[in-house]
Design a protein around this motif. Structure first.
Motif, PDB file in Angstrom:
ATOM      1  N   LEU A 148       0.792  -1.225   0.000  1.00 31.08           N
ATOM      2  CA  LEU A 148       0.000   0.000   0.000  1.00 31.08           C
ATOM      3  C   LEU A 148       0.827   1.280   0.000  1.00 31.08           C
ATOM      4  N   PRO A 149       1.868   1.415   0.832  1.00 30.74           N
ATOM      5  CA  PRO A 149       2.641   2.661   0.785  1.00 30.74           C
ATOM      6  C   PRO A 149       3.616   2.725  -0.383  1.00 30.74           C
ATOM      7  N   ARG A 150       3.682   1.663  -1.186  1.00 28.68           N
ATOM      8  CA  ARG A 150       4.676   1.613  -2.264  1.00 28.68           C
ATOM      9  C   ARG A 150       4.094   1.963  -3.626  1.00 28.68           C
ATOM     10  N   ILE A 151       2.759   2.097  -3.700  1.00 27.21           N
ATOM     11  CA  ILE A 151       2.121   2.564  -4.933  1.00 27.21           C
ATOM     12  C   ILE A 151       1.175   3.703  -4.560  1.00 27.21           C
ATOM     13  N   HIS A 152       0.830   4.543  -5.535  1.00 22.94           N
ATOM     14  CA  HIS A 152       0.053   5.736  -5.220  1.00 22.94           C
ATOM     15  C   HIS A 152      -0.978   6.005  -6.312  1.00 22.94           C
ATOM     16  N   GLY A 153      -1.885   6.928  -6.016  1.00 24.01           N
ATOM     17  CA  GLY A 153      -2.887   7.322  -6.988  1.00 24.01           C
ATOM     18  C   GLY A 153      -3.963   6.271  -7.166  1.00 24.01           C
ATOM     19  N   PRO A 154      -4.543   6.178  -8.369  1.00 24.22           N
ATOM     20  CA  PRO A 154      -5.650   5.248  -8.621  1.00 24.22           C
ATOM     21  C   PRO A 154      -5.303   3.795  -8.305  1.00 24.22           C
ATOM     22  N   LEU A 159      -6.200  -1.087  -5.019  1.00 21.81           N
ATOM     23  CA  LEU A 159      -5.657  -2.107  -4.126  1.00 21.81           C
ATOM     24  C   LEU A 159      -6.348  -2.049  -2.769  1.00 21.81           C
ATOM     25  N   MET A 160      -6.601  -0.832  -2.283  1.00 19.06           N
ATOM     26  CA  MET A 160      -7.266  -0.678  -0.995  1.00 19.06           C
ATOM     27  C   MET A 160      -8.691  -1.204  -1.051  1.00 19.06           C
ATOM     28  N   THR A 161      -9.369  -1.027  -2.179  1.00 21.67           N
ATOM     29  CA  THR A 161     -10.725  -1.551  -2.335  1.00 21.67           C
ATOM     30  C   THR A 161     -10.731  -3.071  -2.204  1.00 21.67           C
ATOM     31  N   HIS A 217      10.135  -5.662   0.236  1.00 25.05           N
ATOM     32  CA  HIS A 217      11.191  -4.984  -0.508  1.00 25.05           C
ATOM     33  C   HIS A 217      10.589  -4.041  -1.545  1.00 25.05           C
ATOM     34  N   ARG A 218      10.862  -2.781  -1.393  1.00 22.74           N
ATOM     35  CA  ARG A 218      10.375  -1.811  -2.379  1.00 22.74           C
ATOM     36  C   ARG A 218      10.889  -2.145  -3.780  1.00 22.74           C
ATOM     37  N   SER A 219      12.102  -2.665  -3.867  1.00 19.33           N
ATOM     38  CA  SER A 219      12.666  -3.003  -5.175  1.00 19.33           C
ATOM     39  C   SER A 219      11.888  -4.112  -5.867  1.00 19.33           C
ATOM     40  N   LEU A 220      11.055  -4.845  -5.106  1.00 22.26           N
ATOM     41  CA  LEU A 220      10.274  -5.944  -5.669  1.00 22.26           C
ATOM     42  C   LEU A 220       8.777  -5.635  -5.675  1.00 22.26           C
ATOM     43  N   ARG A 221       8.429  -4.344  -5.602  1.00 18.64           N
ATOM     44  CA  ARG A 221       7.006  -4.003  -5.514  1.00 18.64           C
ATOM     45  C   ARG A 221       6.250  -4.402  -6.780  1.00 18.64           C
TER      46      ARG A 221
END
Length: 336
Positions: A148-154, A159-161, A217-221
């Motif tokens: 969740l904190p690694r992607i943003h916007g729509p 994902l939250m839905t 791992h953010r590198s593997l998001r």
């Protein structure tokens, strides 16, 4: 029921257990790095699972300070590297993302373990299947929340839905992990978290370890998105087979509700994860497409190893667990 520490399966898992149950960290722990062993093996997978549990429910008897101990994190990294390399090798050359998604949407197949349980499975095999899956489903969606904190916007909103539904959409009694626990109880299994860890073998641990590895791992998001997409897109047909299989094998309403819930919910989630997450992400960050494709391929590779383990044992008339349940082959009085 009080959780107990699992038994070690070799020097790697023993090193983790010895460290975290000896008291709070003092900053001096430096376990010997993993190396030379089988990254798919029991010891390696349990050691990695134990390290990851420090970020989730914790380990029985472990001080919470071990979660971010530098020495233990370095040891965990020495486990992750060989595992990730083994997954990449198992996945092989990764097709383009669009091809993989289309393949998941049009796949028919025989259903693997779910197809076996539907057409010829026995009740003891269905109970074993739930024991294997309990490692994930009793904390369902927790590994994906790292995304969740690694992607943003729509994409984040979509994902939250999806995850909102996984946690009951505001209704505590509908939390998917609790529905799974009710299903286990209906089938005569102990539904408490971690109860069967000693019985669950490496192929099932690897499925869950991969989720957490990608999520942490953010590198593997991108790979985490692909792995999550693979679950949501392929889930409805398998859930339908499992609901029917469990009903055939004598499960009551609580024993089929978890999978009946997933038939409908994941049909909606499939649309959300494709259009709301993957399409949105790749439109703004096209460089993530190969990583998302790798996540799908990696999820398929570990799932296939797990399926091969189950079907190989069941078709030979053997328990697929490390210790058989009482109703399993040779299991009388062994594991409850």
């Amino acid at each position: 029921m009080r959780r107990l520490p699992p038994a070690a399966r070799g020097p790697l898992s023993a090193a983790v257990l010895d460290l975290v149950t000896a008291g709070p960290p003092d900053g001096t722990a430096r376990p010997e790095p993993a190396g030379g062993g089988d990254p798919w093996g029991e010891d390696h997978q349990l050691a990695l699972h134990l390290c990851y549990e420090l970020h989730d429910r914790g380990l029985p008897g472990a001080h919470p300070g071990w979660e971010w101990d530098v020495g233990l994190l370095g040891f965990r990294q020495s486990l992750e590297g060989p595992f990730l390399a083994a997954v990449r090798a198992e996945a092989g050359p990764v097709p383009p993302l669009a091809e993989l998604v289309e393949g998941m949407l049009t796949a028919t197949g025989d259903g693997g373990p779910s197809g076996h349980l539907l057409t010829e499975g026995e009740r003891w095999q269905a109970r074993e299947y739930l024991v294997h899956r309990s490692v994930y489903h009793l904390k369902e969606a927790d590994p994906q929340l790292w995304l969740l904190p690694r992607i943003h916007g729509p994409a984040q909103a979509a994902l939250m839905t999806i995850t909102f539904d996984e946690y009951g959409a505001g209704r505590p009694e509908r939390v998917h992990a609790l529905l799974f626990a009710r299903m286990m109880a209906d089938l005569g299994l102990e539904p408490s978290y971690g109860h069967y860890l000693d019985a669950v073998p490496a192929p099932a641990l690897a499925v869950v370890n991969l989720m957490t590895l990608f999520g942490l791992h953010r590198s593997l998001r991108g790979a985490a998105v692909g792995q999550f997409a693979a679950i949501e897109i392929t889930s409805p047909p398998g859930a339908a087979r499992l609901a029917a299989a469990l009903a055939r094998l004598g499960a009551g309403p609580d024993g089929t509700l978890f999978y009946r819930e997933h038939i409908e919910a994941d049909a909606v989630h499939e649309q959300l994860v494709r259009r709301g997450v993957i399409d949105e992400l790749t439109s703004t960050e096209p460089e993530l497409a190969p990583d998302i494709a790798f996540g799908i391929a990696a999820a398929g590779a570990v799932d296939e190893r797990f399926a091969a383990h189950l079907l190989g044992h069941w078709r030979a008339g053997r328990s697929s667990l490390r210790s058989a349940l009482p109703d399993g082959p040779g299991g009388a009085g062994r594991l409850r």
